[in-house]
Enzyme design. Structure first.
Site, PDB file in Angstrom:
ATOM      1  N   HIS A 183      -3.657   0.916   8.423  1.00 17.90           N
ATOM      2  CA  HIS A 183      -4.213   0.502   7.133  1.00 17.90           C
ATOM      3  C   HIS A 183      -5.607  -0.096   7.273  1.00 17.90           C
ATOM      4  O   HIS A 183      -6.440   0.035   6.364  1.00 17.90           O
ATOM      5  CB  HIS A 183      -3.276  -0.520   6.473  1.00 17.90           C
ATOM      6  CG  HIS A 183      -3.748  -1.004   5.135  1.00 17.90           C
ATOM      7  ND1 HIS A 183      -3.492  -0.323   3.958  1.00 17.90           N
ATOM      8  CD2 HIS A 183      -4.480  -2.102   4.781  1.00 17.90           C
ATOM      9  CE1 HIS A 183      -4.037  -0.966   2.942  1.00 17.90           C
ATOM     10  NE2 HIS A 183      -4.634  -2.056   3.417  1.00 17.90           N
TER      11      HIS A 183
ATOM     12  N   CYS B 276       0.831  -1.201   0.000  1.00 18.58           N
ATOM     13  CA  CYS B 276       0.000   0.000   0.000  1.00 18.58           C
ATOM     14  C   CYS B 276       0.872   1.259   0.000  1.00 18.58           C
ATOM     15  O   CYS B 276       1.723   1.422   0.878  1.00 18.58           O
ATOM     16  CB  CYS B 276      -0.916   0.023   1.230  1.00 18.58           C
ATOM     17  SG  CYS B 276      -1.859   1.547   1.402  1.00 18.58           S
TER      18      CYS B 276
ATOM     19  N   HIS C 113      -6.509   1.884   2.025  1.00 16.11           N
ATOM     20  CA  HIS C 113      -6.092   2.653   3.196  1.00 16.11           C
ATOM     21  C   HIS C 113      -7.065   3.810   3.446  1.00 16.11           C
ATOM     22  O   HIS C 113      -7.516   4.457   2.498  1.00 16.11           O
ATOM     23  CB  HIS C 113      -4.685   3.206   2.959  1.00 16.11           C
ATOM     24  CG  HIS C 113      -4.002   3.671   4.197  1.00 16.11           C
ATOM     25  ND1 HIS C 113      -3.018   2.933   4.832  1.00 16.11           N
ATOM     26  CD2 HIS C 113      -4.139   4.800   4.929  1.00 16.11           C
ATOM     27  CE1 HIS C 113      -2.589   3.596   5.884  1.00 16.11           C
ATOM     28  NE2 HIS C 113      -3.264   4.740   5.963  1.00 16.11           N
TER      29      HIS C 113
ATOM     30  N   GLN D 173      -9.533  12.979  -0.327  1.00 19.88           N
ATOM     31  CA  GLN D 173      -8.855  13.806  -1.315  1.00 19.88           C
ATOM     32  C   GLN D 173      -9.315  15.258  -1.200  1.00 19.88           C
ATOM     33  O   GLN D 173     -10.350  15.549  -0.592  1.00 19.88           O
ATOM     34  CB  GLN D 173      -9.131  13.290  -2.730  1.00 19.88           C
ATOM     35  CG  GLN D 173      -8.642  11.859  -2.962  1.00 19.88           C
ATOM     36  CD  GLN D 173      -8.914  11.408  -4.384  1.00 19.88           C
ATOM     37  OE1 GLN D 173      -8.356  11.923  -5.349  1.00 19.88           O
ATOM     38  NE2 GLN D 173      -9.784  10.416  -4.527  1.00 19.88           N
TER      39      GLN D 173
ATOM     40  N   HIS E 216      -8.399   7.139   3.567  1.00 21.04           N
ATOM     41  CA  HIS E 216      -7.896   8.403   3.046  1.00 21.04           C
ATOM     42  C   HIS E 216      -9.004   9.143   2.321  1.00 21.04           C
ATOM     43  O   HIS E 216     -10.050   8.570   1.983  1.00 21.04           O
ATOM     44  CB  HIS E 216      -6.734   8.170   2.065  1.00 21.04           C
ATOM     45  CG  HIS E 216      -7.143   7.589   0.755  1.00 21.04           C
ATOM     46  ND1 HIS E 216      -7.562   6.277   0.597  1.00 21.04           N
ATOM     47  CD2 HIS E 216      -7.234   8.152  -0.491  1.00 21.04           C
ATOM     48  CE1 HIS E 216      -7.870   6.041  -0.654  1.00 21.04           C
ATOM     49  NE2 HIS E 216      -7.696   7.170  -1.363  1.00 21.04           N
TER      50      HIS E 216
ATOM     51  N   ASN F  19     -14.019   9.164  -0.521  1.00 22.28           N
ATOM     52  CA  ASN F  19     -14.685   8.019  -1.127  1.00 22.28           C
ATOM     53  C   ASN F  19     -14.329   6.803  -0.292  1.00 22.28           C
ATOM     54  O   ASN F  19     -13.147   6.548  -0.047  1.00 22.28           O
ATOM     55  CB  ASN F  19     -14.210   7.780  -2.564  1.00 22.28           C
ATOM     56  CG  ASN F  19     -14.516   8.944  -3.483  1.00 22.28           C
ATOM     57  OD1 ASN F  19     -15.519   9.615  -3.326  1.00 22.28           O
ATOM     58  ND2 ASN F  19     -13.643   9.181  -4.444  1.00 22.28           N
TER      59      ASN F  19
ATOM     60  N   CYS G 260       0.630   3.587   3.380  1.00 23.29           N
ATOM     61  CA  CYS G 260       1.158   3.187   4.685  1.00 23.29           C
ATOM     62  C   CYS G 260       2.525   3.851   4.894  1.00 23.29           C
ATOM     63  O   CYS G 260       3.197   4.237   3.930  1.00 23.29           O
ATOM     64  CB  CYS G 260       1.316   1.662   4.749  1.00 23.29           C
ATOM     65  SG  CYS G 260      -0.255   0.768   4.877  1.00 23.29           S
TER      66      CYS G 260
END
Length: 353
Positions: free
Chosen positions: A116, A70, A167, A171, A169, A156, A73
């Site tokens: 994660h 990933c 992971h 934007q 996250h 999302n 991470c």
């Protein structure tokens, strides 16, 4: 909050946001990366008047890597990722495969935690507040870029939504124009203001929802409800009670209370479909006023806009998704299978004990 800005090997900016003021961030990106080359271009549709980002370089972006590869991470030993340090609280960095770049705006990735296997709903209130502070700081910084007119922070969550990195996250998109959805709101604001002699449409909407049956949860400084004309099967809008145009204008009382309210809302979304169901896929989207004078929206200023967050899922019932088919995709006319009043009732039923 401590903020530390650095650069990745290809020149992209990376920023650490830490809970502790004594945290030192001096790790160097050891990857042999070439400079990022993008082909982002904004084209205006002459019939619809909206814009489309053409970004062919995104075809090569990372797609569902295994967990031990990933890129979000922390780096560990010889396993090097987008984050050079071996740990982090919150990290923001320029997207390696941006939809918007240069004169066409900017795209950033926000990593909510180094864990994660976590989700935003798993964060502590202190961690969620740090994410809010990062969103606010990036909104401020990006708003000063000459090419940026509107800043959009969003998450999302779930493969069903189209997420390609597991992971936790989100934007941030910094657009060089006012987005079509925001323009619709501003036009409605202007029309309502003219028709009523100066009333604010957002204020009227909140007043009506608070008096109705679609309120999901309330606190001293925030209110969440399912809107009257919800587009999605389960959709909740979260507003600060004091109208402000953007994240920058939130007062400390609202900032302090936000983590508890938002985490509760996310946890309710994960309980909608009952025990044993996979995590609820969702989109969480902050709506902020554009930066600028808004001359095209007669009689409306930035202060008329109301910051709010829209949270919705494409899952309509257990094991079934809501697809945007002919009417939605072809004509932008949504058909919702779940009455908003029933959705609000369900979101109240699954409140934490």
């Amino acid at each position: 909050m401590k903020k530390t800005s650095t650069r990745l090997a290809d020149g992209r900016e990376l920023i650490y946001y830490d809970l502790r003021d004594d945290t030192v961030r001096d790790a160097v990106d050891r990857r042999p990366l070439d400079r990022t080359v993008t082909t982002s271009e904004i084209r205006r549709d002459p019939l619809l008047g909206d814009r489309v980002a053409i970004a062919s370089h995104r075809q090569g972006r990372t797609y569902h890597p295994p967990a031990d590869e990933c890129p979000l991470c922390p780096s560990a030993g010889d396993r090097l990722s987008e984050i050079p340090d071996s740990s982090y609280d919150v990290v923001v960095f320029e997207n390696r495969f941006p939809s918007l770049a240069g004169d066409s705006g900017r795209c950033e990735v926000v990593c909510f935690t180094s864990d994660h296997n976590a989700s935003f709903a798993d964060l502590t209130e202190d961690q969620a507040r740090l994410v809010l502070d990062a969103w606010t700081d990036r909104t401020s910084e990006l708003s000063h870029l000459p090419s940026v007119e509107q800043v959009f922070c969003f998450e999302n969550r779930g493969e069903e939504i189209g997420v390609t990195l597991g992971h936790p996250h989100g934007q941030i998109y910094a657009y060089p124009f006012t987005t079509p959805r925001t323009a619709l709101m501003l036009n409605s604001l202007a029309a309502h203001k003219e028709a009523t002699g100066g009333d604010n449409l957002f204020d009227t909407l909140i007043e009506q929802e608070l008096a109705g049956e679609r309120v999901v949860l309330e606190s001293e400084h925030w209110v969440a409800f399912v809107p009257y004309a919800a587009h999605w099967p389960y959709e909740a809008h979260l507003y600060p009670r004091r109208r402000v145009p953007d994240l920058l204008a939130l007062d400390e009382a609202a900032r302090s209370e936000f983590p508890k309210v938002y985490l509760e809302l996310l946890r309710r979304f994960d309980r909608i479909f009952g025990e044993g169901e996979p995590p609820t896929p969702y989109i969480s989207a902050w709506h902020q006023a554009p930066f600028g004078q808004l001359e095209e929206f007669e009689g409306v200023s930035r202060d008329d806009f109301a910051l709010h967050l829209e949270l919705f899922t494409i899952r309509r019932t257990s094991g079934k998704l809501k697809f945007l088919a002919g009417s939605e995709s072809g004509m932008s006319v949504f058909i919702n299978d779940v009455p908003p009043e029933r959705a609000a009732q369900r979101l109240r039923e699954v409140a934490s004990s």
